[in-house]
Motif scaffolding. Structure first.
Motif, short mmCIF file in Angstrom:
data_model
loop_
_atom_site.label_atom_id
_atom_site.label_comp_id
_atom_site.label_asym_id
_atom_site.label_seq_id
_atom_site.Cartn_x
_atom_site.Cartn_y
_atom_site.Cartn_z
N UNK A 104 -62.23 -35.18 65.00
CA UNK A 104 -61.67 -33.92 65.49
C UNK A 104 -60.52 -33.39 64.62
N UNK A 105 -60.09 -34.15 63.63
CA UNK A 105 -58.93 -33.76 62.85
C UNK A 105 -59.28 -32.65 61.85
N UNK A 106 -58.38 -31.69 61.67
CA UNK A 106 -58.71 -30.54 60.83
C UNK A 106 -58.77 -30.85 59.34
N UNK A 107 -58.10 -31.92 58.89
CA UNK A 107 -58.03 -32.17 57.45
C UNK A 107 -59.21 -32.96 56.90
N UNK A 108 -60.13 -33.36 57.76
CA UNK A 108 -61.19 -34.27 57.35
C UNK A 108 -62.13 -33.63 56.33
N UNK A 109 -62.40 -34.36 55.26
CA UNK A 109 -63.38 -33.95 54.25
C UNK A 109 -64.76 -34.38 54.73
N UNK A 110 -65.67 -33.45 54.98
CA UNK A 110 -66.99 -33.86 55.51
C UNK A 110 -67.79 -34.73 54.56
N UNK A 111 -67.45 -34.77 53.29
CA UNK A 111 -68.16 -35.62 52.33
C UNK A 111 -67.62 -37.04 52.30
N UNK A 112 -66.39 -37.23 52.81
CA UNK A 112 -65.76 -38.55 52.82
C UNK A 112 -64.69 -38.52 53.89
N UNK A 113 -65.11 -38.84 55.11
CA UNK A 113 -64.24 -38.69 56.27
C UNK A 113 -62.98 -39.54 56.14
N UNK A 114 -63.13 -40.77 55.67
CA UNK A 114 -62.02 -41.71 55.60
C UNK A 114 -61.70 -42.05 54.15
N UNK A 115 -60.43 -42.15 53.81
CA UNK A 115 -60.06 -42.57 52.46
C UNK A 115 -60.35 -44.05 52.26
N UNK A 116 -60.35 -44.53 51.02
CA UNK A 116 -60.61 -45.95 50.76
C UNK A 116 -59.39 -46.80 51.10
#
Length: 220
Positions: A104-116
């Motif tokens: 639900x967070x606005x900053x999420x990158x749809x190609x990589x939801x979570x950073x490494x």
């Protein structure tokens, strides 16, 4: 493994996920693809904590119910991921709290939801794609997942929850759990400027463990 043993495994893993609060009430579903192309799928409105092996839905390769209870309404979701990832033999879909929150967070990158954040987040779950919101059971979600062209084994449905494929049921469950823990870490560290794995460290994992990450899947 026999079909009877696979049914027992679905129940065992489902109970474990439920008892640890990873999917509440009657939410979540699990499927296994069988050697004949058919599936075993958890029934609709069934709690993963109280599954009966004999009542698990048995479908043929065309999705026709052969035995057991009526299957989950998320069949299009599972089918699309199986169709686009030939190596997938099991899929786990949960409504796990932290993963849903991240979706639900606005900053999420749809190609990589979570950073490494950790090596195991990449080794088990890989890069995670975000799929826009669809009503649960909406067949249109299948087109969205096929649009990812099989690049992702882990997909996060916006405002809904994760869907994770694995080459075994155990692998799919462990990857789903790793995704949830990584989402929890992300929320704990959000806005604290944490150290992520560097591109060189990510590449070392890719090389050492033979990982396949989609383009843009780890360039944070």
């Amino acid at each position: 493994m026999s079909e009877s043993a696979l049914r027992e495994a679905i129940c065992r893993f489902g109970r474990s996920l439920f008892e640890r609060g990873l999917t509440p009430g009657s939410s979540g579903n699990i499927s296994l693809r069988l050697d004949d192309g058919g599936w075993l799928v958890t029934p609709t409105n069934a709690s993963l904590g109280f599954l009966d092996p004999a009542r698990i839905s048995r479908l043929d390769r065309d999705g026709k119910l052969l035995s057991g209870d009526k299957p989950t309404k998320e069949i299009p979701l599972h089918g699309a991921l199986y169709d686009s990832r030939s190596s997938a033999r099991a899929i786990v879909h949960l409504h796990s709290t932290h993963a849903v929150a991240v979706s639900m967070l606005p900053e999420i990158d749809p190609r990589a939801v979570l950073p490494p954040l950790t090596p195991y987040s990449l080794m088990r779950a890989g890069a995670v794609a975000l799929v826009p919101y669809f009503r649960p059971g909406d067949p249109a979600v299948a087109d969205a997942i096929r649009g990812l062209a099989g690049q992702y084994s882990s997909v996060l449905l916006a405002n809904h929850g994760p869907v994770v494929a694995g080459d075994t049921l155990e692998a799919a469950v462990f990857a789903t759990e790793e995704l949830e823990e990584t989402a929890k870490l992300y929320l704990l560290l959000r806005n604290l400027n944490p150290r992520h794995l560097t591109p060189a460290q990510v590449q070392d994992l890719v090389t050492h463990f033979g990982l396949t990450l989609p383009e843009h899947g780890h360039d944070h």
